[in-house]
Motif scaffolding. Sequence first.
Motif, PDB file in Angstrom:
ATOM      1  N   ILE A 149      -7.827   8.376  -8.438  1.00  0.00           N
ATOM      2  CA  ILE A 149      -6.897   7.119  -7.657  1.00  0.00           C
ATOM      3  C   ILE A 149      -5.660   6.683  -7.847  1.00  0.00           C
ATOM      4  CG2 ILE A 149      -9.879   6.477  -7.706  1.00  0.00           C
ATOM      5  CD1 ILE A 149      -9.016   5.343 -10.750  1.00  0.00           C
ATOM      6  N   ARG A 150      -5.379   5.465  -7.175  1.00  0.00           N
ATOM      7  CA  ARG A 150      -3.907   4.834  -7.509  1.00  0.00           C
ATOM      8  C   ARG A 150      -4.040   4.224  -8.594  1.00  0.00           C
ATOM      9  NH1 ARG A 150      -1.188   3.703  -2.188  1.00  0.00           N
ATOM     10  NH2 ARG A 150      -2.378   2.107  -2.354  1.00  0.00           N
ATOM     11  N   THR A 196      -1.106   7.784 -10.023  1.00  0.00           N
ATOM     12  CA  THR A 196      -1.867   8.383 -10.068  1.00  0.00           C
ATOM     13  C   THR A 196      -2.345   8.915 -11.109  1.00  0.00           C
ATOM     14  OG1 THR A 196      -1.334  10.874  -9.559  1.00  0.00           O
ATOM     15  CG2 THR A 196      -1.406   9.509  -7.673  1.00  0.00           C
ATOM     16  N   TYR A 245       2.730   2.284  -8.209  1.00  0.00           N
ATOM     17  CA  TYR A 245       1.224   3.460  -7.803  1.00  0.00           C
ATOM     18  C   TYR A 245       1.700   4.222  -9.499  1.00  0.00           C
ATOM     19  CZ  TYR A 245      -0.162   0.103  -4.598  1.00  0.00           C
ATOM     20  OH  TYR A 245      -0.129  -0.385  -3.863  1.00  0.00           O
ATOM     21  N   ARG A 298     -13.588  11.643  -5.237  1.00  0.00           N
ATOM     22  CA  ARG A 298     -13.239  10.123  -5.903  1.00  0.00           C
ATOM     23  C   ARG A 298     -12.527   9.658  -6.784  1.00  0.00           C
ATOM     24  NH1 ARG A 298     -18.428  10.314  -4.095  1.00  0.00           N
ATOM     25  NH2 ARG A 298     -19.124   9.904  -2.346  1.00  0.00           N
ATOM     26  N   LYS A 353       0.678  -1.092  -0.321  1.00  0.00           N
ATOM     27  CA  LYS A 353      -0.201   0.044  -0.397  1.00  0.00           C
ATOM     28  C   LYS A 353       0.825   1.014   0.061  1.00  0.00           C
ATOM     29  CE  LYS A 353      -4.086  -1.295   2.389  1.00  0.00           C
ATOM     30  NZ  LYS A 353      -5.154  -1.381   3.677  1.00  0.00           N
ATOM     31  N   TRP A 376     -16.929   5.486  -6.590  1.00  0.00           N
ATOM     32  CA  TRP A 376     -16.870   5.390  -7.976  1.00  0.00           C
ATOM     33  C   TRP A 376     -17.012   6.698  -7.913  1.00  0.00           C
ATOM     34  CZ3 TRP A 376     -12.773   3.611 -10.917  1.00  0.00           C
ATOM     35  CH2 TRP A 376     -12.930   3.926 -11.554  1.00  0.00           C
ATOM     36  N   ASN A 436      -7.778   0.676  -4.983  1.00  0.00           N
ATOM     37  CA  ASN A 436      -8.373   2.203  -3.760  1.00  0.00           C
ATOM     38  C   ASN A 436      -9.775   1.537  -2.898  1.00  0.00           C
ATOM     39  OD1 ASN A 436      -7.309   4.368  -5.518  1.00  0.00           O
ATOM     40  ND2 ASN A 436      -7.548   2.469  -7.219  1.00  0.00           N
ATOM     41  N   GLU A 437      -9.558   1.001  -2.894  1.00  0.00           N
ATOM     42  CA  GLU A 437     -10.443   0.108  -1.665  1.00  0.00           C
ATOM     43  C   GLU A 437     -11.862   0.036  -1.901  1.00  0.00           C
ATOM     44  OE1 GLU A 437      -8.413   1.106   1.598  1.00  0.00           O
ATOM     45  OE2 GLU A 437      -6.535   0.537   2.161  1.00  0.00           O
TER      46      GLU A 437
END
Length: 177
Positions: free
Chosen positions: A153-154, A44, A42, A150, A36, A83, A74-75
């Motif tokens: 994200i990664r 972005t 990762y 939102r 993580k 989303w 992104n859990e």
Amino acid sequence: MYFKSFPVIPYDSKGDLQFKDVTNLLRRVGMRTKLKTNTFLYDTYSVKEGETPEMIAHKLYGDSELHWIVLLVNEITDRYHQWPMSGMQFLDYINDKYSNPDGIHHYETTQTSGDTKIKIEVENDVDEDAYTGLTPITNREYEENEQDKRRQIRLVDPSFVEQFVDEFKKLINETVI
């Protein structure tokens, strides 16, 4: 592809000892803390209007079935509420949620010491004068800010996707007992 990785278990749904093999949908895999926090794995990304996890996975990884990686990293467990919404969905949402989308949601002030980019929400239902000099934030602005969060994200760097999938398969099939 995602559920094909899950283990199959015998299950007796009626209690009559007639077991059937079913996919164990209750099995969960959490990302290791080292993964993580490893920023080298990762990139972005800012989700564009109307983009879905499938579209992003296809564009980045060449396979829309890898959309689950976008969600897992992104859990995101609820695609409909976690989303980013399309423009029309957003308008429907705020009009349904608020009787007055342009009404005041809360007030904000800029932090005066430390990181002055940080905004502080001020809640005060007692004294109207307490809001003097503060910035009013409307329901619409509040919800737009939530959507903007939102959108950021990664994504797993494409060069690590194969390793990521292999690690997921290994972890999902590990026995807990």
